[in-house]
Every structure is written in C-alpha cells, then in structure tokens.
Scaffold this motif. Sequence first.
Motif: not given
Lengths: 132, 132
Positions: A100, A103, A107, A111, A114, B54-55, B57, B77, B86-87, B90, B93, B96-97
């Motif tokens: 994670l 990843v 990401v 971002l 982009a 794979d990320f 999503f 993007d 994306y934001r 993030l 993530l 979660l982490i």
Amino acid sequence: MRIGELAARAGTTTRTLRYYESRGLLTARRGGNGYRTYDEDDLKLLRQIRTLQDFGFDLEETRPFVECLRAGHPEGDSCPASLVVYRRKLGELDTLIEQLTSVRAQVAAQLTRAEAAAPGGPEPKCELGGHG
Amino acid sequence: MRIGELAARAGTTTRTLRYYESRGLLTARRGGNGYRTYDEDDLKLLRQIRTLQDFGFDLEETRPFVECLRAGHPEGDSCPASLVVYRRKLGELDTLIEQLTSVRAQVAAQLTRAEAAAPGGPEPKCELGGHG
DNA sequence: TCTTGCCTTGACGTCGGCGTCAAGGCTTAC
DNA sequence: GTAAGCCTTGACGCCGACGTCAAGGCAAGA
C-alpha cells in the motif's frame, strides 16, 4: 442468557451469533423451549472472536483462539496455534502495508505529474513572494 | 484487432473485456460477422484501466480516466475529475495504512505479551552468554 | 384473549470482478 | 467435410460475513 442479550452485550447481532454457530465456533446449550442459552464464558469467547475480527482476521483464523479458550486456557492466545496465527498475520500485515505504501507513492507521483502538466498552472502549494 | 488479441496484449481475458463493456467502459465496433473490433486507442484505454485496477482502484473509479481519454486528452489523468479521484484515493490509502499500522502494533503487542506468558519460556531472540 | 416481543429454522440477497459452462456460429486448414 | 480455434450471448458460480424476509412458536403483560 439468551441470544439477544448476548448479541447486545457483545455489540453484534443474533444473526451473527447463529452464523458463528453454523461455522462451529460458539456452541450453545438449549433451554426446554428450544431457545439457545449462553453463559459468561460464551461472552468471553465471543469477545475474543470480535476483537480478532476487528483486527481483520478471517473467521477461520479465530478458530485456534476459540479452541484454546474452550480447552480451559485463561486467554485465547495461551496456545501455540494462536501464536502461529499472530505471526502469520504480522507477516501479512507487513506485506500489505508495504504494498500500500508503494501504491501510495506511485499515485502521489502520478498526481504530481498530472498537476504539473495541467493547463492553468500546477496549483502551487506555497506562493513564494507575491500575495495577490 | 479482435477481442482475443486485445486481451492477450493487455494481459487479461476476453471475459474481462466483455465485463468492462457491460459496465460501459471500453466500447467496441463490430465487424460484418458480429465480432468485436478494437484499435490501438482501445488498447491504451484498457491499459489505463488495468494500471488503476492494479493500484486497487474500483472499476467505477477508473471511469473518469476512461472518459478523459475518450474526450481526446493525451492521458487519462489530464482531466480534473481524474485528479479528484487521485486525491481521494491518496486520502483513503493514508487512512488505511494508518489503520493497518495501528493493528499491526496491537497484534505485535499481543504476541509479545502472550509469548511472555507462555510456559516453557518466552522464546528468547538472543542468548546472552551460555550456549548449551 | 390479544398484543408485543422475544425466539426458532430456512432460504434467498448482497457486493465486485470476474470464472466457467452451455449452445451455437464463422473461418480456415487439411 | 470436418476438426480446430476463434467468436457470440446468456446465465449460473464464487467468495465472506453476514442482512433480510418468511412463517411460525413461546412467554408475559394488560
């Protein structure tokens, strides 16, 4: 106590308790009217399951802890089989957190890229000088 | 190219491509025989979806990227809606982490405590002096 | 006695992202 | 002509941990 009270005291539902029973965790005695009857030990067992579930353990992974308590041990993790599950879970968590984190970095990089490529400016986080 | 080739070139299956089509991502033209026909742009679009998958999503979260490419932008993007995703990701993530890290610490603490309480000694990691 | 609120079992629904099988059509090689 | 290998749609299966509904039994209070 009956199933409704046990569920309430453990912060869960009667459906969940019947499901655990169907999986072979959390057995119940029966009263004369067919109602399930539980005691304080069952509550302790159920709380052990719930704690592990909150940690993200699968139901099957809680089985060693349940059997340990049933065997008369003071804690669900007083048995080697439970420690094995702990260690395996630690490994899984480490791997998952690592993935994670990776990843997340990718990401974040996407971002940033982009935003930099976006028309209208890259939405600066800080304005060096100038305040208009 | 036809569906089998596209699937192979993207490292996935025909079933997956038909599923994406059913979800409104990845549309296809049809040849005279009813076969789906794809071009290089479709491959690019599909690879965008796969990368995001794979990320971690959800499929729905890839939709803005797909629509961005379909609108003729150079990258999936290149549009504000994609950056929003994306934001948000993030943030998810990070949360979660954080949670997993907390759980990891709690499990590690439980393991340490249980090992210390175990009969037969707490399985020492290093042996200070003595070797028999 | 009737209502209310517990309890029982059984069984289908949910969610995501496909896997897998069925029944059949097109095309090409032999 | 026939076998192989691609393609088509449709539809059920899977996984985990329950949610939810149905139909009915038991207990207690007004």
